[in-house]
Design a protein around this motif. Sequence first.
Motif: not given
Length: 123
Positions: A51-57, A60-61, A89-91, A95-99
């Motif tokens: 998953v990318d972070i910066n996306m429209p709509k 990723g968070y 990284r902390h966010r 949010a639920g990321a493993n890596i």
Amino acid sequence: MKRILVVDDAATVRLYHRNILEAAGYAVDEAVNGIEAMEKALQTPFDLYVVDINMPKLDGYGFLREIRSQEIAQPPAIMVSTEAESNDRHRAYRAGANIYLIKPVKPDGLLTYIRLLLAEERT
């Protein structure tokens, strides 16, 4: 065959990840934002999310927070972003990321983490 959902608004990044993952024997599906990713993840189970972070709509968070709140199987998630600040990284982990990986991701590095998260032996 393990199924991976690649979520990124950049077509070139999705293609880059798809080529790496398919060459390693994974089935790949794509989503251009968090909303499309939610729809796909709720319809069909995946073994892992990239998953990318910066996306429209829905970024990723938001996608990870939302998918983690669902009563479905919870596969691991690798967040991949150009954001290199420790706060990002902390966010991601909250949010639920493993890596959390910084773009551009080297193919061997990405595959190492995927195999680790999927508990696969290296072939």
